[in-house]
Design an enzyme around this catalytic site. Structure first.
Site, PDB file in Angstrom:
ATOM      1  N   GLU A 174       0.816  -1.219   0.000  1.00  5.02           N
ATOM      2  CA  GLU A 174       0.000   0.000   0.000  1.00  5.02           C
ATOM      3  C   GLU A 174       0.846   1.264   0.000  1.00  5.02           C
ATOM      4  O   GLU A 174       0.425   2.307  -0.511  1.00  5.02           O
ATOM      5  CB  GLU A 174      -0.947  -0.003   1.204  1.00  5.02           C
ATOM      6  N   HIS A 177       1.670   3.522  -3.269  1.00  2.40           N
ATOM      7  CA  HIS A 177       0.684   4.330  -3.991  1.00  2.40           C
ATOM      8  C   HIS A 177       1.170   5.743  -4.256  1.00  2.40           C
ATOM      9  O   HIS A 177       0.787   6.360  -5.253  1.00  2.40           O
ATOM     10  CB  HIS A 177      -0.636   4.376  -3.218  1.00  2.40           C
ATOM     11  N   GLU A 244      -7.526   2.596   6.636  1.00  5.53           N
ATOM     12  CA  GLU A 244      -8.227   2.167   5.426  1.00  5.53           C
ATOM     13  C   GLU A 244      -8.134   0.645   5.269  1.00  5.53           C
ATOM     14  O   GLU A 244      -9.141  -0.047   5.151  1.00  5.53           O
ATOM     15  CB  GLU A 244      -7.601   2.865   4.221  1.00  5.53           C
ATOM     16  N   HIS A 245      -6.912   0.110   5.260  1.00  9.01           N
ATOM     17  CA  HIS A 245      -6.670  -1.324   5.113  1.00  9.01           C
ATOM     18  C   HIS A 245      -6.020  -1.861   6.384  1.00  9.01           C
ATOM     19  O   HIS A 245      -5.033  -1.298   6.855  1.00  9.01           O
ATOM     20  CB  HIS A 245      -5.711  -1.616   3.950  1.00  9.01           C
ATOM     21  N   HIS A 337     -49.265  20.729  17.091  1.00  3.47           N
ATOM     22  CA  HIS A 337     -49.081  19.280  16.962  1.00  3.47           C
ATOM     23  C   HIS A 337     -50.223  18.542  17.666  1.00  3.47           C
ATOM     24  O   HIS A 337     -50.790  17.582  17.136  1.00  3.47           O
ATOM     25  CB  HIS A 337     -47.746  18.849  17.589  1.00  3.47           C
TER      26      HIS A 337
END
Length: 347
Positions: A174, A177, A244-245, A337
């Site tokens: 990862e 990236h 994320e992971h 109401h």
């Protein structure tokens, strides 16, 4: 994209549809939820460093299966001004017909406000650079900015049973990236931490540029090894980081997996590297980043749907709820109401 990968993604999304059907069924005889697709969505497919057909089908297939009528895809063109054939093919098989060569923060602005050529949409999804993530945040009052999905990040949670060679590969998986990516080994095993630390430079130097330079940069700023005193402390760190992971490589994963609760995805074991989650298992790789896994979920068909409450009262129900409801309207100071119930004429 091969047929097996497409089939797995469709099966996962169809399973989500089954869950949708269950929501549509009445909770009781006269109270239910109606689930409908969002009318228009923009799919942001990054392309500043490379072209990513996997991001196309990770976003396009659930959007198409959800029944979104207007799906707009934006992506930066290549240096020759074109969109790669792989992206166009992935768009075709995913049901995406409207594609625009536009990237960065300006693409998010175009989807929010619309231009002469790009129609405005109701929601935007997809990963991107910090500029894309910032644009989504700035424009969140104009458009549903969806889940924050910025620079990639991962944690590898290990005990003494993890293979150090594989763990180096998992960190770089990862981290490659980009220079702003982050990948951390989290372990309480000192021998593993030292072994991985010694192996990393050689593994990084063996990679081509630009990945090698990106890794050198992010290892100095965002990535590395977190050495803890215990598995409990490691898990606490993972939950605070909300990655994320998350790849879990431990002796007894079934005992550990229930404890990390803040992660976009959790992958288990030496035979489940992030590469499979990114491309072919059937889970979605568009995930919350920057700690947003504390409250956000992985991308699924639900990101392209909305729910509307439906209710119809019978006279019997009206009569049975009249007193408790008007007691609440009086207490909260809403006379109109209460009048809507007390002064109502019978049909």
């Amino acid at each position: 994209m091969d047929q097996d990968t497409k089939t797995r993604l469709m099966q996962r999304s169809e399973a989500d549809i089954d869950a949708v059907i269950e929501q549509v069924r009445p909770i009781i005889d006269d109270v239910r939820e109606k689930v409908t697709p969002i009318s228009s969505v923009g799919l942001y497919v990054p392309g500043g460093k490379n072209q990513y057909p996997s991001a196309v089908y990770m976003l396009g297939i659930p959007a198409t299966l959800a029944g979104v009528k207007e799906i707009i895809m934006v992506t930066p063109p290549r240096s020759d001004g074109k969109i790669g054939d792989a992206l166009l093919y992935a768009a075709e098989v995913s049901g995406i017909k409207n594609i625009y060569k536009c990237g960065g923060a300006q693409a998010i602005a175009a989807l929010a406000y619309g231009t002469e050529s790009i129609p405005a949409v109701k929601k935007v999804l997809g990963p991107g650079s910090p500029y894309v993530a910032a644009a989504k945040q700035v424009l969140s009052g104009i458009i549903d900015a969806g889940m924050p999905a910025g620079p990639s990040e991962s944690l590898i949670l290990c005990d003494e049973t993890a293979d150090p060679h594989n763990t180096v590969l998992d960190i770089l998986n990862e981290a490659e990236h980009g220079p702003d990516s982050a990948a951390l080994l989290v372990t309480h095993d000192e021998a593993l931490a030292k072994d991985v630390h010694q192996r990393l430079p050689e593994a990084i130097n063996a990679l081509p540029n630009p990945q090698k330079d990106w890794l050198i940069h992010n290892m100095a700023h965002y990535s590395g090894i977190v050495f803890t005193s215990s598995m409990e402390e490691s898990i606490n760190f993972c939950n605070a980081y909300a990655t994320e992971h998350l790849l879990v490589k431990v002796k007894n994963p079934d005992d550990i997996i229930p404890q990390p609760v803040n992660a976009g995805e959790i992958l288990i074991g030496e035979t489940t590297p992030s590469s499979f989650g990114n491309y072919g298992i059937g889970i979605n790789h568009v995930l919350p980043t920057g700690g947003k896994a504390l409250t956000y979920s992985c991308t699924s068909i639900w990101d392209f749907l909305k729910r509307t409450s439906l209710a119809r009262m019978t006279q019997e129900g009206f009569d049975s709820l009249k007193e408790p409801v008007t007691t609440l309207t009086d207490y909260e100071g809403f006379p109109a109401h209460g009048n809507a119930i007390r002064k109502r004429k019978s049909p």
